[in-house]
Design an enzyme around this catalytic site. Structure first.
Site, PDB file in Angstrom:
ATOM      1  N   SER A 106     146.728 -43.705 -23.322  1.00 33.46           N
ATOM      2  CA  SER A 106     147.578 -43.963 -22.161  1.00 33.46           C
ATOM      3  C   SER A 106     148.744 -44.880 -22.504  1.00 33.46           C
ATOM      4  CB  SER A 106     146.735 -44.614 -21.055  1.00 33.46           C
ATOM      5  OG  SER A 106     147.553 -45.092 -20.009  1.00 33.46           O
ATOM      6  N   TYR A 130     154.294 -42.149 -19.129  1.00 34.40           N
ATOM      7  CA  TYR A 130     154.964 -42.300 -17.842  1.00 34.40           C
ATOM      8  C   TYR A 130     156.434 -42.559 -18.132  1.00 34.40           C
ATOM      9  CZ  TYR A 130     150.397 -43.106 -15.611  1.00 34.40           C
ATOM     10  OH  TYR A 130     149.114 -42.990 -15.143  1.00 34.40           O
ATOM     11  N   THR A 156     152.667 -37.323 -17.604  1.00 33.12           N
ATOM     12  CA  THR A 156     151.994 -37.360 -16.299  1.00 33.12           C
ATOM     13  C   THR A 156     153.038 -37.184 -15.202  1.00 33.12           C
ATOM     14  OG1 THR A 156     150.170 -38.727 -17.074  1.00 33.12           O
ATOM     15  CG2 THR A 156     150.625 -38.763 -14.721  1.00 33.12           C
ATOM     16  N   LYS A 219     150.826 -32.985 -17.236  1.00 30.52           N
ATOM     17  CA  LYS A 219     149.551 -33.312 -16.589  1.00 30.52           C
ATOM     18  C   LYS A 219     149.798 -33.596 -15.109  1.00 30.52           C
ATOM     19  CE  LYS A 219     145.963 -36.921 -16.849  1.00 30.52           C
ATOM     20  NZ  LYS A 219     146.191 -37.624 -15.574  1.00 30.52           N
ATOM     21  N   HIS A 243     144.769 -36.676 -10.917  1.00 32.02           N
ATOM     22  CA  HIS A 243     144.703 -38.096 -11.271  1.00 32.02           C
ATOM     23  C   HIS A 243     143.366 -38.703 -10.827  1.00 32.02           C
ATOM     24  CE1 HIS A 243     147.872 -40.848 -12.946  1.00 32.02           C
ATOM     25  NE2 HIS A 243     146.919 -41.724 -12.724  1.00 32.02           N
TER      26      HIS A 243
END
Length: 331
Positions: A106, A130, A156, A219, A243
């Protein structure tokens, strides 16, 4: 206590993690109806088992974008692994490598990309991104990940703003002072204004493609329309995801959205799924409905909370064994 199934690890994590950490990991948005539906939807799906099929030999390997993994379960991107275990994402990377599967690290890791790479050299790792208001921060992260040998970029798409997770609001959730978002140190203050860029559109896929040679996976797709747009914009994969029910409450369970997405892409890109996987039979259901692989989020954190890298390996091994057994019994 014998750890027999994933809910044993959940019970352990709930008992032993600090409440603020447990609440953060467990949280869904609003009434948590989508979070809970991710689990309930699997219970409504029934197998049509076939008999006398010679199941003495089974091959459960698969390939993600051409790279072989030992079985079709990877580790989804989740933040703040040090809340579950002191070594954090380093332990996650080591467990994934030991089990020969994919770990998606992440943006919001509590270890640096460099530390994650060094912990498990040669492991299959993707990087989840992100896009931030400060585009230079995102660009630098992408280029660091590629230089370190991460093999794909996972964008994402379902977080222009953070969903309302009531327990986090009540708890005033913030990382403890000794933990940092290591990949973003100095970029912004975590508990202040959201650094996420809510103006991101499909055209930003082209911007990402201009920054990297890595394949791009998107995603957070839940509809036919967005799956078709993803293909049109040249992504290599889709993760059907809501999520973990942490964003829009009232959306579909991911296993229910899967069929629509698989039909829409017509085999042009690989389709994966996360959300609600708790048993090996869930993995088989997802594959039967068209997923190439599934990714686990919360169960990976429960494994870390139990015994770090060893506990996460236990979680993966249980899923692997249950998946094999379900395949055999379904013929």
């Amino acid at each position: 206590m014998a750890m027999v199934c994933l809910s044993d690890f959940e019970a352990y994590a709930k008992k032993y993690l600090p409440k603020i950490a447990w609440d953060f990991f467990a949280a869904g948005a609003d009434d948590c109806s989508t979070r809970d539906e991710n689990l309930l939807a699997y219970k409504r799906i029934r197998f049509r088992p076939r008999m006398l099929r010679d199941v003495s030999m089974m091959d459960i390997r698969t390939k993600l974008l051409g790279t072989e993994i030992s079985f079709p379960v990877g580790i989804a991107p989740t933040g703040f692994h040090q809340l579950a275990w002191p070594d954090g994402e380093k332990s996650t990377a080591r467990a994934a490598k030991a089990m020969n599967t994919c770990y998606i690290a992440s943006t919001y890791s509590t270890c640096t990309l460099e530390e994650i790479s060094a912990a498990a050299p040669g492991g299959l790792r993707w990087f989840q991104l992100y896009i931030h208001r400060n585009r230079a921060v995102s660009q630098q992260l992408v280029q660091r990940a590629e230089a370190l040998g991460f093999q794909a970029l996972v964008l994402t798409a379902d977080l222009p703003y953070t969903g309302k997770r009531r327990d986090d609001v009540r708890n005033g959730f913030c990382l403890p002072p000794h933990m940092k978002l290591k990949n973003l140190e100095g970029a912004f203050e975590v508990c202040k204004m959201s650094p996420l860029d809510p103006s991101v559109t499909w055209n930003d896929i082209y911007w990402l493609q201009s920054l990297t040679h890595l394949p791009i996976i998107i995603k957070g797709i839940l509809t036919r329309e967005d799956a078709e747009l993803a293909v049109r914009h040249g992504v290599q994969g889709i993760i059907v995801s809501n999520h973990g029910g942490r964003q829009l409450d009232g959306g579909p369970a991911t296993i229910d959205a899967l069929v629509e997405v698989v039909e829409a892409v017509q085999g042009k890109v690989e389709v994966y799924l996360d959300g609600g996987i708790r048993k090996g039979s869930d993995v088989l259901k997802a594959l039967a409905l068209g997923a190439k692989c599934v990714f686990i989020g919360r169960p990976a954190l429960w494994g870390l909370a139990y015994k770090g890298e060893e506990g996460l390996q236990d979680v993966l091994r249980i899923l692997q064994d249950e998946f094999c057994l379900s395949m055999a019994l379904a013929g």
